[in-house]
Design an enzyme around this catalytic site. Structure first.
Site: not given
Lengths: 271, 409
Positions: B99, B121, B388
Site C-alpha cells: 500500500k 478509507e 502483498s
C-alpha cells in the site's frame, strides 16, 4: 418533456415559488408512501420526487440513508416503486420524478425500465451518481426507446466549471437542480451566504428554470431563494418529519391526522 | 445477454476518459466532477515533471526499501512438488504491505496540488497505516474512515494509525466494512472537496483513481520482470495475486499484459461458501454494475442492492473490484479464481512452517492457489506469488483459528 412537467413552468407558481418535495418509496410501507404522495400533491406541491432505495447512497446524509434502510428492510424494490407510481397516477396528475442511484435501475434492465417508467406515469429522473457528461450514452439510448417522454434533470454544483454549465445549458427542457452547497443531502451543513451570488451567476448561462435543493428546511430560506430561482426542493426535512411520526407508534387514524400537519407545514413554506 | 442488458452506460461511445473496455468511468455526484478532473490534470503533469518523478523514486528506494526481494521459496516448492515458486516480497516494504507505494505517490500529488487535508478509507488497515505514514512524513493532517467490524478485527493497525497522528473515524452503518468506509469518505470529500485530497487505496473508484493507483503500484510488476529475467533468464509462467479491490494484483499484472505466455491469475475471497453473502468473490460470482463511481463487477442481489460480503481477510472483504480487472476478465487475459477462508488459513500456516514467513491473510489467498497450481506444473516452470503484505496484523484472527474456534466469520 411530459405535458405534466411542462405545465408546471408555464404557469406562475401559487405562493412565492414552486415547491418540490422528496420522500422515499416504501418508507415505511408502500401504502403509507402512496398516501403521503397523494397528500403532498393535494397540499400544493408542484413536483414530487420519489426516492428509490439503495444500499449505498453515497450522496445522502443520515436522514435519507436511514429512510433507504427502512424501505429496504420492508422489501421495497424498483418494480414495486413503479407500481406505486402507477397507483398514484390513477388519482393525480402532479409530475413525478424518480430519484435513484444508477445500480438498481441498471440491474432492472435499462430498456425495460424506461418503458415501464413511462407506462407507470413517471416524468423523469434525478440520478445523483450520473454526472451530466457521463450520461450522454444513457440519454441517447432512452430517447431512442421512448422519445422525449422522460426528462433527465441535470444537477449544477457550486464547484461546476463553466464547461459543465455550458454542456447543461444545451438542455432545452425540464429544470436544473442547483445544489445550494457542496456536500450530501440534509440539514447538518448550513447553506452558505454566498448561495444567492452563485445562483445569480447562472442567470445568463442557464436558460432552463433553476430549482435549488440540499439543506432547505425553513420558511425564511424559501422566501430568500424564491426571489432568485424558480423552485425549491424540500427533502430531508420532510423525510425526518414523517419518520418522527412513524416512530411514535400512533393509531392509523391519529397518524393520518398528524400527517396533515406535516402537509400544512410544508405548504406554509411557500406562503 | 448480460452484456447487452448492462453495458448501456457506454451506448453511443464513452464521454469521458478512464474506461477499460466498457468498464470504469466516473459515476459520482456532480460536485466531485471538477475535483476528479483537477486530480487527473495534476497526475498528468506529474508524469512530465522530472523533479516529481525523482522524489517519488528516491522515496521508494530510501524510505520504502525498494526494490523488494524476489525470493525463491524452495522448501515450499519442494513440499508441494511441481513448479518453482517465487515470492515478490512486498511484505518487507516499510509499513508491511504494498500500500505504501501508492500512498507516497498520492501524497506527493496532494502536496503538488496544495491540498491541506487528507482523507482515506481502509479495510484491513494497511492502506490507512500507509496513508497515515505518508501524511506524517509530509506533515499533512490525516483522517481515516474504517468500518466498525474492521476496527474490531484489525486493532493493531488502528493503534498504529493513531500513533502516526491520524484520526480514525469508525463507520457504524451498512455492513461496517470497507464499502461503508468508502461511502463515508466520499461523503466527507463531497462536503469538503475544495481543500481535501482523497487518498484512495485501491485500483477501483472513479476515474482517474484506477489508473493512478495502478501506475503507482506497477513498480511491483516492473521489478518482477527485471528480477525474473536476471535470475531465471525468462519470464515467469504464472503470476498469482490476491484481489479485494485489486491494487497489488493490477500492479504486478500490468507490465505482463502484453506477454501472452505469462498466465495472470487473480485470487478472490471465497469466504465460507458460494451462496450470496458468504464470500467476496466479485469477479467469480458477481455481475457488472455501478458502485463507488465505477462501472465494474459487483456482488448484488436480484434488485441491484449491494450485498454484505464475508471473508476472514478484511482487505478482501469488498463487494466491488477495480474496472481494469473486469475488463481483463472480459477479454480473457487474466483468470479469476477463489479460495475459501479455511484454505487461506491453512496456506498461512504452510508458509509459516516451510519458509518462516507469516503472510497477511489477504496474501495467504494467493499462496493457497499457488499450492493448488504448483503440483500440476513441471519443475522447470515458475510461479510468482505477490506476497502483498505481512501477517502481524492478523495474529488475533489466527489465534482463534489455532485454538480451533470458527469465530473468524
Amino acid at each position: 418533456m411530459s405535458e405534466r412537467l411542462k405545465a408546471v413552468f408555464q404557469t406562475k407558481p401559487a405562493g412565492v415559488t414552486r415547491l418540490i418535495s422528496y420522500i422515499m418509496a416504501g418508507d415505511p410501507t408502500i401504502e403509507v408512501s402512496l398516501r403521503r404522495l397523494r397528500g403532498l400533491a393535494d397540499h400544493g406541491v408542484d413536483i414530487l420526487e420519489l426516492g428509490v432505495p439503495f444500499s449505498d447512497p453515497m450522496a445522502d446524509g443520515v436522514v435519507i440513508q436511514a429512510a433507504a434502510e427502512r424501505a429496504l428492510s420492508a422489501q421495497m424494490t424498483v418494480k414495486k416503486t413503479l407500481e406505486l407510481v402507477q397507483e398514484f397516477r390513477k388519482t393525480h396528475n402532479t409530475p413525478l420524478l424518480l430519484m435513484s442511484y444508477l445500480n438498481p435501475l441498471l440491474h432492472y434492465g435499462w430498456d425495460r425500465f424506461v418503458e415501464d417508467a413511462v407506462e407507470a406515469g413517471v416524468d423523469g429522473f434525478i440520478l445523483p451518481d450520473l454526472p451530466w457528461r457521463e450520461g450522454q450514452g444513457l440519454r441517447t439510448r432512452t430517447e431512442k426507446s421512448v422519445g422525449n417522454k422522460l426528462s433527465f434533470i441535470p444537477m449544477i454544483a457550486q464547484t461546476s466549471r463553466e464547461q459543465d454549465i455550458e454542456a447543461v445549458s444545451q438542455v432545452t427542457e425540464g429544470f436544473a437542480y442547483v445544489l445550494s452547497r457542496n456536500g450530501i443531502t440534509g440539514g447538518e451543513v448550513e447553506i452558505p451566504d454566498n448561495v444567492s451570488v452563485f445562483i445569480e451567476s447562472l442567470r445568463d448561462s442557464l436558460q432552463i428554470p433553476r430549482c435549488v435543493g440540499f439543506g432547505i428546511q425553513k420558511a425564511e430560506q424559501v422566501r430568500a431563494l424564491a426571489k432568485i430561482c424558480d423552485g425549491v426542493v424540500v427533502g430531508s426535512a420532510l423525510v425526518k418529519a414523517f419518520a418522527k411520526l412513524d416512530q411514535e407508534g400512533l393509531e392509523e387514524k391519529d397518524l393520518i391526522e398528524q400527517e396533515k400537519e406535516v402537509f400544512t407545514w410544508l405548504a406554509s413554506l411557500k406562503q | 445477454m448480460v452484456k447487452e442488458k448492462l453495458h448501456v452506460l457506454s451506448d453511443g461511445g464513452y464521454e469521458t476518459k478512464g474506461h477499460f473496455g466498457p468498464y470504469g468511468g466516473a459515476y459520482v455526484p456532480e460536485t466531485l466532477v471538477p475535483a476528479l478532473r483537477e486530480l487527473e490534470e495534476a497526475y498528468l503533469r506529474s508524469g512530465q515533471d522530472e523533479s516529481f518523478q525523482k522524489e517519488f523514486r528516491e522515496l521508494l528506494q530510501r524510505y520504502v526499501g525498494r526494490p523488494s526481494l524476489f525470493y525463491e521459496a524452495k522448501r515450499l516448492s519442494e513440499q508441494l512438488g511441481g513448479a518453482r515458486i517465487y515470492l515478490k516480497r512486498e511484505d518487507l516494504n516499510h509499513t508491511g504491505a504494498h500500500k505504501i507505494n501508492n500512498t507516497l505517490g498520492q501524497i506527493l500529488l496532494a502536496k503538488a496540488m496544495g491540498k491541506k487535508r487528507v482523507i482515506a478509507e481502509t479495510g484491513a488497515g494497511q492502506h490507512g497505516v500507509a496513508t497515515a505514514t505518508a501524511c506524517a512524513l509530509f506533515a499533512l493532517p490525516c483522517i481515516v474512515y474504517m468500518g466498525e467490524e474492521d476496527v474490531r478485527r484489525q486493532k493493531l493497525n488502528v493503534l498504529r494509525m493513531k500513533l502516526l497522528g491520524a484520526e480514525v473515524r469508525t463507520v457504524t452503518h451498512g455492513s461496517c466494512t470497507l464499502k461503508d468506509a468508502i461511502n463515508e469518505a466520499l461523503r466527507d470529500w463531497v462536503t469538503n472537496v475544495e481543500e481535501t485530497f482523497y487518498c484512495f487505496g485501491t485500483a477501483a473508484g472513479p476515474h482517474p483513481y484506477p489508473t493512478i493507483v495502478r501506475d503507482f503500484q506497477a513498480v511491483i510488476g516492473h521489478e518482477t520482470r527485471e528480477q525474473a529475467l536476471k535470475e531465471l533468464g525468462k519470464l515467469p509462467d504464472a503470476i498469482i495475486a490476491c484481489i479485494g479491490g485489486g491494487s497489488n494484483a493490477i500492479g504486478i499484472f500490468h507490465p505482463f499484459i502484453p506477454d501472452p505466455e505469462v498466465r495472470l491469475i487473480g485470487v478472490e475471497a471465497g469466504g465460507t461458501g458460494n451462496k450470496t453473502g458468504e464470500n467476496a468473490a466479485t469477479l467469480c460470482l458477481g455481475e457488472p454494475g455501478v458502485l463507488h463511481g465505477a462501472y465494474s463487477y459487483l456482488l448484488q442481489d436480484d434488485d441491484g442492492q449491494i450485498v454484505v460480503t464475508t471473508s476472514v481477510s478484511a482487505g478482501l472483504d469488498y463487494p466491488g473490484v477495480g474496472p481494469e480487472h473486469s475488463n481483463l476478465k472480459e477479454t480473457g487475459r487474466a483468470d479469476y479464481v477463489s479460495i475459501s477462508d479455511q484454505e487461506a488459513l491453512d496456506a498461512c500456516s504452510l508458509l509459516c512452517q516451510t519458509e518462516g514467513i507469516l503472510p497477511a491473510l489477504e496474501s495467504a489467498h494467493a499462496i493457497a492457489y499457488a499450492a493448488k497450481l504448483a503440483p500440476r506444473l513441471s519443475k522447470d516452470q515458475v510461479i510468482v506469488v505477490n506476497l502483498s503484505g505481512r501477517g502481524d496484523k492478523d495474529v488475533e484472527t489466527l489465534a482463534q483459528y489455532l485454538e480451533g474456534g470458527a469465530d473468524h466469520e
